[in-house]
Every structure is written in structure tokens, then in C-alpha cells.
Write a protein that holds these residues in place. Structure first.
Motif, PDB file in Angstrom:
ATOM      1  N   VAL A  16      45.870  39.858  27.889  1.00  0.00           N
ATOM      2  CA  VAL A  16      45.917  39.510  29.433  1.00  0.00           C
ATOM      3  C   VAL A  16      46.915  38.456  29.543  1.00  0.00           C
ATOM      4  O   VAL A  16      47.760  38.538  30.453  1.00  0.00           O
ATOM      5  CB  VAL A  16      44.492  39.415  29.830  1.00  0.00           C
ATOM      6  N   ASP A  17      46.839  37.478  28.645  1.00  0.00           N
ATOM      7  CA  ASP A  17      47.857  36.336  28.735  1.00  0.00           C
ATOM      8  C   ASP A  17      49.125  36.854  28.667  1.00  0.00           C
ATOM      9  O   ASP A  17      50.339  36.513  29.251  1.00  0.00           O
ATOM     10  CB  ASP A  17      47.788  35.433  27.782  1.00  0.00           C
ATOM     11  N   ALA A  19      50.328  40.039  29.610  1.00  0.00           N
ATOM     12  CA  ALA A  19      50.692  40.465  30.678  1.00  0.00           C
ATOM     13  C   ALA A  19      50.923  39.634  31.868  1.00  0.00           C
ATOM     14  O   ALA A  19      51.991  39.885  32.751  1.00  0.00           O
ATOM     15  CB  ALA A  19      49.454  41.452  31.214  1.00  0.00           C
ATOM     16  N   ARG A  20      50.202  38.523  31.846  1.00  0.00           N
ATOM     17  CA  ARG A  20      50.561  37.542  32.911  1.00  0.00           C
ATOM     18  C   ARG A  20      52.060  36.998  32.634  1.00  0.00           C
ATOM     19  O   ARG A  20      52.571  36.573  33.545  1.00  0.00           O
ATOM     20  CB  ARG A  20      49.720  36.376  32.823  1.00  0.00           C
ATOM     21  N   ALA A  21      52.311  36.735  31.393  1.00  0.00           N
ATOM     22  CA  ALA A  21      53.758  36.145  31.124  1.00  0.00           C
ATOM     23  C   ALA A  21      54.926  37.046  31.073  1.00  0.00           C
ATOM     24  O   ALA A  21      55.825  36.612  31.275  1.00  0.00           O
ATOM     25  CB  ALA A  21      53.567  35.630  29.365  1.00  0.00           C
ATOM     26  N   GLU A  25      56.088  40.307  38.905  1.00  0.00           N
ATOM     27  CA  GLU A  25      54.793  39.987  39.911  1.00  0.00           C
ATOM     28  C   GLU A  25      54.416  41.363  40.294  1.00  0.00           C
ATOM     29  O   GLU A  25      53.404  41.539  41.064  1.00  0.00           O
ATOM     30  CB  GLU A  25      55.370  39.034  40.754  1.00  0.00           C
ATOM     31  N   ARG A  82      40.608  36.788  34.217  1.00  0.00           N
ATOM     32  CA  ARG A  82      41.635  36.065  33.809  1.00  0.00           C
ATOM     33  C   ARG A  82      43.112  36.451  34.040  1.00  0.00           C
ATOM     34  O   ARG A  82      44.131  35.316  34.401  1.00  0.00           O
ATOM     35  CB  ARG A  82      41.569  36.229  32.156  1.00  0.00           C
ATOM     36  N   LEU A  83      43.344  37.628  34.336  1.00  0.00           N
ATOM     37  CA  LEU A  83      44.580  38.027  34.818  1.00  0.00           C
ATOM     38  C   LEU A  83      45.112  37.318  36.318  1.00  0.00           C
ATOM     39  O   LEU A  83      46.193  36.914  36.450  1.00  0.00           O
ATOM     40  CB  LEU A  83      44.877  39.551  35.031  1.00  0.00           C
ATOM     41  N   GLY A  84      43.945  37.216  37.167  1.00  0.00           N
ATOM     42  CA  GLY A  84      44.362  36.539  38.386  1.00  0.00           C
ATOM     43  C   GLY A  84      45.289  36.999  39.344  1.00  0.00           C
ATOM     44  O   GLY A  84      45.902  36.391  40.214  1.00  0.00           O
ATOM     45  N   ARG A  85      45.563  38.421  39.259  1.00  0.00           N
ATOM     46  CA  ARG A  85      46.282  39.074  40.227  1.00  0.00           C
ATOM     47  C   ARG A  85      45.745  40.685  40.407  1.00  0.00           C
ATOM     48  O   ARG A  85      44.984  41.113  39.732  1.00  0.00           O
ATOM     49  CB  ARG A  85      47.706  39.120  39.858  1.00  0.00           C
ATOM     50  N   CYS A  87      45.214  44.385  40.124  1.00  0.00           N
ATOM     51  CA  CYS A  87      44.855  45.307  38.947  1.00  0.00           C
ATOM     52  C   CYS A  87      44.102  46.286  39.236  1.00  0.00           C
ATOM     53  O   CYS A  87      43.136  46.238  40.041  1.00  0.00           O
ATOM     54  CB  CYS A  87      44.940  44.544  37.630  1.00  0.00           C
TER      55      CYS A  87
END
Length: 165
Positions: A16-17, A19-21, A25, A82-85, A87
Motif C-alpha cells: 500500500v505504501d 502504491a501511495r508513493a 494521483e 492506509r491508502l487514503g484515496r 480505490c
């Protein structure tokens, strides 16, 4: 861009981290969890073969399937938080490695975590399912370490040169 993030107990935060990085967006992100059917299948077989067929309501395999589905949904919710967007969360059941490859068919990127021996750099840092996925993925794969990668000193020494007589 379509990104599939393979969510597995124990390694999912690193995926997940990643994917965030690394996912743009505007990427369409799918969090994917796959439940293997082996354990529930064994329970179904044991119940049917050893205990008879006196009503499926007592079949422990059914209860195991429900527990696995609840666990997968809980894990996917934690990963989405955790992803925060935005999905999509997808749960599949079957041969794990084949379900992951199939889910990545139309993806532009698949994010996978190392799940083998993580104390050394090298091919043994991938378990059998992850090795299959990396070898057969129909898209680029971002392979991440669930924790800090071991140092270069963890690479085995090369074999000695052959002796010539």
C-alpha cells in the motif's frame, strides 16, 4: 493508469505504501486479496468423507469459508484506509498465484511484496506464489520489501573458480 496491489497478511502495508508513493494521483487502484481454497476444501472433504453427509449446516468448510471472507474484507478495509484515496477492493478465491495473474491482465502495474526469506537478497526472498506471479505477470511488476532490504553483504560469495589440472 490501472494499478493492482496484491494484499497479503503480513506484507500488505509495504504494498500500500508503494502504491501511495508510485501510483499517479489519477490512477485507478485495485486492492486485491486472494483466499486459497485448499484449507476449506480439506475441511469439506473430511466432513463428507469421514463424518458422512448429515446436513451441510454442520460442514466446517462452510464456516472456514465465512471466516476467510470476513478476514479478507477486514484486511482490505485496513489497506484502503492506509491508502487514503479512492480505490476498488476485490476479493477472489482460488489458486492464489493464478488469481493474482488473472487480476493483473488489464493492469499497467502490479505491486507485490517479497514473502520468502527476507534476511538475504536473492531469489529465495520470494515464496512460490510470488515467484509464479513475478514470472507470469502480464504487466510490469513493482516488487517491494516489506521492511528494509538486507545489505549487499547478504549476497552469498561467488563460487570458487574451477581448478584445472
Amino acid at each position: 493508469m490501472a494499478v493492482v496491489v496484491w494484499i497479503v497478511e503480513g506484507t500488505w502495508p509495504a504494498c500500500v505504501d508503494a502504491a501511495r508513493a508510485h501510483a499517479p494521483e489519477d490512477a485507478d487502484i485495485v486492492l486485491l486479496h486472494v483466499t486459497g481454497q485448499e484449507i476449506a476444501g480439506v475441511a469439506h472433504g473430511a466432513f463428507a468423507g469421514l463424518l458422512g453427509r448429515r446436513g451441510s449446516e454442520r460442514d466446517p468448510g462452510i464456516e472456514m469459508e465465512h471466516l476467510a471472507a470476513d478476514s479478507a474484507q477486514h484486511l482490505l478495509r485496513k489497506a484502503a484506509d492506509r491508502l487514503g484515496r479512492p480505490c476498488a477492493c476485490t476479493e477472489r478465491t482460488g489458486r492464489i498465484e493464478r488469481e493474482v495473474v488473472s487480476a493483473a491482465q488489464d493492469a499497467d502495474l502490479l505491486i507485490v511484496a517479497r514473502d520468502g526469506d527476507r534476511s538475504h537478497l536473492g531469489p529465495k526472498s520470494l515464496g512460490p506464489a510470488s515467484r509464479f506471479v513475478v514470472d507470469h505477470a502480464p504487466c510490469p511488476v513493482l516488487l517491494v520489501w516489506p521492511e528494509s532490504a538486507p545489505g549487499l553483504s547478504s549476497i552469498p560469495a561467488p563460487p570458487p573458480p574451477p581448478h584445472h589440472r
